[in-house]
Write a protein that holds these residues in place. Structure first.
Motif, PDB file in Angstrom:
ATOM      1  N   TYR A 149      36.214  23.763   8.135  1.00 53.31           N
ATOM      2  CA  TYR A 149      37.417  23.009   8.499  1.00 53.31           C
ATOM      3  C   TYR A 149      37.941  23.447   9.862  1.00 53.31           C
ATOM      4  CZ  TYR A 149      42.178  21.175   8.301  1.00 53.31           C
ATOM      5  OH  TYR A 149      43.351  20.527   8.602  1.00 53.31           O
ATOM      6  N   ARG A 180      37.518  18.693  17.276  1.00 50.44           N
ATOM      7  CA  ARG A 180      38.436  17.577  17.491  1.00 50.44           C
ATOM      8  C   ARG A 180      39.242  17.777  18.779  1.00 50.44           C
ATOM      9  NH1 ARG A 180      43.973  17.118  14.065  1.00 50.44           N
ATOM     10  NH2 ARG A 180      44.860  15.269  15.027  1.00 50.44           N
ATOM     11  N   VAL A 230      35.849  22.012  12.570  1.00 52.89           N
ATOM     12  CA  VAL A 230      36.147  20.593  12.800  1.00 52.89           C
ATOM     13  C   VAL A 230      37.385  20.449  13.676  1.00 52.89           C
ATOM     14  CG1 VAL A 230      36.931  18.473  11.670  1.00 52.89           C
ATOM     15  CG2 VAL A 230      35.027  19.758  10.710  1.00 52.89           C
TER      16      VAL A 230
END
Length: 276
Positions: free
Chosen positions: A94, A101, A97
């Motif tokens: 997570y 991003r 990510v």
């Protein structure tokens, strides 16, 4: 008319849930899935192999038990270790990510400063309005926050040096925040070997309880207990090695992202600044 209006609406980026919520959901999901696998697959196979090995030991004192995957992980401590390991991997994924991003924003022209154009203190508010028009999810990113703070500082102090120091300060603070966010992963990396040692001590204790049978010549219980005892530590150390590798990769990715953000601001804004 409704269709045209709907198609004209700007597409908003996907809002990511809070880190606490993701961590909690990941833990619950990992416990459910891993425990279900143990109940339906690992423990039945492991118990069957243990029964077969003990029967062969009783029949043949010279028989050497075979090491099996199910035997290695067939204990409550190994189940807890695997749960912690998968949970940590999900948290790492997570966080990776989130970094990916935000890194994509560095590929965009968040503020438009044509080559050869100088940014004056009077122009800072105009460029800041370009950032204020961004969606709320993007405003919270590191590069946008650093740009906003740098422009505000430049407008207030009319100093390029102070503006550059402000940008670096924001990036340094973000680096500290990202590093502190890895505290849970570091705790799990410490907890997994600790659980392994607990399992080893517990199984050694169980093996010693069978010592009275060894006096009569039945060493099955002692050898079986000692064989299982060190599996907990073996699995724990193996999982910790893998986890620390991925933790190091994520930490390196986060540090590189902060460095690239600071460099991006310097190239796209600070080098264009000029004071009359």
């Amino acid at each position: 008319m409704v269709t045209a209006a709907a198609s004209a609406r700007p597409t908003r980026p996907v809002a990511y849930p809070s880190e606490f919520f993701v961590t909690l959901v990941a833990l619950i999901a990992t416990i459910v899935v891993v425990h279900a696998l143990y109940v339906s697959w690992v423990r039945p196979n492991g118990d069957e192999i243990v029964a077969q090995e003990q029967a062969r030991l009783k029949a043949d004192k010279d028989y050497v038990p075979q090491r099996s995957f199910f035997l290695v992980i067939n204990a409550p401590e190994q189940e807890v270790e695997i749960i912690h390991f998968i949970w940590a991997l999900l948290i790492l994924g997570y966080k990776a990510v989130l970094v990916r991003r935000e890194r994509k924003l560095l590929e965009r022209e968040l503020i438009h400063v044509p080559e050869g154009i100088k940014v004056l203190p009077e122009d800072a508010k105009d460029y800041a309005r370009q950032l204020e028009a961004l969606p709320a999810e993007e405003k919270s990113s590191l590069v946008v926050r650093a740009l906003q703070r740098t422009l505000d500082r430049f407008s207030a102090t009319r100093s390029i040096r102070d503006s550059a120091e402000t940008s670096k300060s924001v990036c340094d603070s973000e680096a500290d925040r990202l590093d502190s966010g890895l505290a849970m992963i570091r705790y799990i990396a410490w907890a997994i070997p600790a659980i392994g040692f607990i399992g080893t001590v517990r199984h050694i204790g169980d093996a010693l309880l069978q010592a009275h049978k060894a006096v009569t010549g039945d060493i099955t219980g002692v050898t079986s207990g000692l064989g299982i005892a060190f599996n907990a530590t073996f699995v724990a150390l193996l999982l910790t090695l893998i986890l620390m590798f991925f933790l190091h990769q994520l930490q390196q990715s986060q540090e590189q992202f902060v460095h690239d953000t600071d460099h991006w601001i310097d190239q796209h804004l600070i080098r264009h600044m000029q004071v009359r």
